[in-house]
Write a protein that holds these residues in place. Structure first.
Motif, short mmCIF file in Angstrom:
data_model
loop_
_atom_site.label_atom_id
_atom_site.label_comp_id
_atom_site.label_asym_id
_atom_site.label_seq_id
_atom_site.Cartn_x
_atom_site.Cartn_y
_atom_site.Cartn_z
N SER A 103 0.84 -1.20 0.00
CA SER A 103 0.00 0.00 0.00
C SER A 103 0.87 1.25 0.00
O SER A 103 2.00 1.25 0.50
CB SER A 103 -0.91 0.00 1.23
OG SER A 103 -1.78 -1.10 1.21
N GLY A 104 0.33 2.32 -0.57
CA GLY A 104 1.04 3.59 -0.58
C GLY A 104 2.01 3.76 -1.72
O GLY A 104 2.76 4.73 -1.76
N THR A 105 1.99 2.83 -2.68
CA THR A 105 2.92 2.87 -3.81
C THR A 105 2.28 3.58 -5.00
O THR A 105 1.08 3.39 -5.28
CB THR A 105 3.31 1.43 -4.22
OG1 THR A 105 3.83 0.75 -3.08
CG2 THR A 105 4.35 1.44 -5.32
N ARG A 106 3.06 4.36 -5.72
CA ARG A 106 2.55 5.02 -6.93
C ARG A 106 2.18 3.93 -7.94
O ARG A 106 2.99 3.06 -8.27
CB ARG A 106 3.61 5.93 -7.53
CG ARG A 106 3.06 6.90 -8.56
CD ARG A 106 2.16 7.91 -7.89
NE ARG A 106 1.68 8.94 -8.81
CZ ARG A 106 0.82 9.89 -8.44
NH1 ARG A 106 0.34 9.92 -7.21
NH2 ARG A 106 0.42 10.80 -9.31
N THR A 107 0.95 3.98 -8.44
CA THR A 107 0.41 2.89 -9.25
C THR A 107 -0.22 3.45 -10.52
O THR A 107 -0.96 4.43 -10.48
CB THR A 107 -0.65 2.11 -8.44
OG1 THR A 107 -0.04 1.62 -7.24
CG2 THR A 107 -1.20 0.94 -9.24
N ASP A 147 -1.45 7.08 -5.85
CA ASP A 147 -0.96 6.19 -4.80
C ASP A 147 -2.05 5.19 -4.45
O ASP A 147 -3.22 5.57 -4.22
CB ASP A 147 -0.58 6.98 -3.55
CG ASP A 147 0.66 7.85 -3.78
OD1 ASP A 147 1.38 7.60 -4.78
OD2 ASP A 147 0.89 8.77 -2.99
N ASN A 148 -1.70 3.91 -4.40
CA ASN A 148 -2.70 2.91 -4.06
C ASN A 148 -2.92 2.84 -2.55
O ASN A 148 -2.10 3.32 -1.75
CB ASN A 148 -2.34 1.54 -4.63
CG ASN A 148 -1.19 0.87 -3.91
OD1 ASN A 148 -1.11 0.84 -2.68
ND2 ASN A 148 -0.27 0.30 -4.69
N SER A 149 -4.04 2.25 -2.14
CA SER A 149 -4.35 2.08 -0.72
C SER A 149 -5.31 0.90 -0.60
O SER A 149 -5.77 0.35 -1.59
CB SER A 149 -4.99 3.34 -0.14
OG SER A 149 -6.21 3.64 -0.80
N ILE A 182 -7.16 2.80 -6.27
CA ILE A 182 -6.43 4.01 -6.65
C ILE A 182 -7.45 5.10 -6.99
O ILE A 182 -8.55 4.80 -7.45
CB ILE A 182 -5.47 3.77 -7.84
CG1 ILE A 182 -6.22 3.23 -9.06
CG2 ILE A 182 -4.35 2.81 -7.46
CD1 ILE A 182 -5.32 3.13 -10.28
#
Length: 297
Positions: free
Chosen positions: A203-207, A224-226, A237
């Motif tokens: 989680s929290g990665t640029r996607t 950013d994903n969550s 996203i």
């Protein structure tokens, strides 16, 4: 949330808008039991006659008929114009439903002979019906790099489909397609290249999200994903597309060649977010079987 599968004849929302797979009617699926959810395997275009029939259908009027339903005007998200590996490995996945209507989802090349998409893009369940009673769609055909009616890398038929028997459970809406080689004998990856695949999404990665939401070109959005709640099997996203984007990849760590790692496949959306099945241990099992097994494994 609304499911974003392909429409059959007209656009249908989620559970009734499901896409793509089996060629041969009446085939028996074989379940594989063991640790984790049961995997069901279905044969598609196994024989040369099957492959020829499927290709003739889509390269005839099939693709053009689906294109009649594509949106006209400004797309919901920007078109992807950076080319690279993305433009070769992501494409439209076509299928004909049991009732005869046709539609499309999105899918991605992730292995030597493997394409990944959403499970509801390969099997149709009526609203409220159990997963096991779902029907398999027919005439599955994948066109990597589809753009404005053109198939720059040709089209590929599906030999075999693997997915969960209980595919409507959260975290199991994912399917892998074992592809036939092209007419020239080359595997799909030899033609298109591949995206990497990761089973440890963070989680929290640029996607980056790519899809064909009933458009004639590949669209892109990013953020950013969550996870909606701790332990959720879905990544989300903050960008939305629409029907036809199901199966589209969520990709992280894009490099200069526009290759990255697929960490989820899109399955649904609401007014704010798109939601995708995060690839984990079950997807790893599907992928390993597709890449390394024959009929049974």
């Amino acid at each position: 949330m609304n499911l974003l599968g392909r429409g059959m004849g007209k656009r249908r929302a989620w559970a009734s808008a499901v896409a793509a797979v089996l060629i041969t009617l009446g085939m028996v699926g074989y379940g594989h039991r063991g640790a984790g959810p049961e995997i069901v395997v279905h044969d598609a275009a196994v024989t040369k006659q099957d492959r020829t029939r499927v290709e003739a259908y889509w390269t005839g009027a099939g693709i053009a008929n689906v294109a009649h339903g594509d949106a006209i005007g400004d797309p919901v998200q920007p078109e992807w114009t950076e080319g690279g590996v993305i433009a070769r490995t992501v494409g439209r996945l076509y299928a004909q439903g049991a009732g005869g209507g046709s539609g499309a989802c999105t899918a991605t090349v992730v292995g030597t002979n493997t394409v990944i998409t959403a499970a509801h893009c390969v099997r149709t369940a009526d609203a409220g019906e159990p997963s096991r009673s779902a029907t398999w769609d027919q005439q599955l055909y994948f066109v990597p790099g589809y753009h404005d009616g053109k198939s720059p890398y040709g089209g590929f038929t599906v030999r075999r489909v693997r997915m969960a028997e209980e595919w409507q459970d959260e975290g199991l809406d994912v399917a892998v397609l074992e592809m036939n080689s092209g007419d020239d004998g080359r595997s799909i990856s030899e033609v298109t290249g591949v995206q990497r695949i990761s089973f440890t999404a963070e989680s929290g990665t640029r996607t980056h999200f790519f899809g064909y939401p009933y458009t004639n070109r590949l669209l892109h959005c990013e953020g950013d994903n969550s996870r909606e709640y701790r332990g959720s099997a879905l990544l989300r996203i903050p960008c939305v597309m629409g029907v036809g984007s199901s199966g589209g990849p969520y990709i992280v760590d894009l490099d200069a060649a526009e290759a990255g790692s697929v960490v989820a496949v899109n399955i649904s959306g609401d007014e704010t977010f798109s939601y995708g099945t995060a690839l984990g241990s079950f997807a790893r099992r599907l992928y390993a079987q597709s890449e390394h097994c024959s009929r049974d494994c």
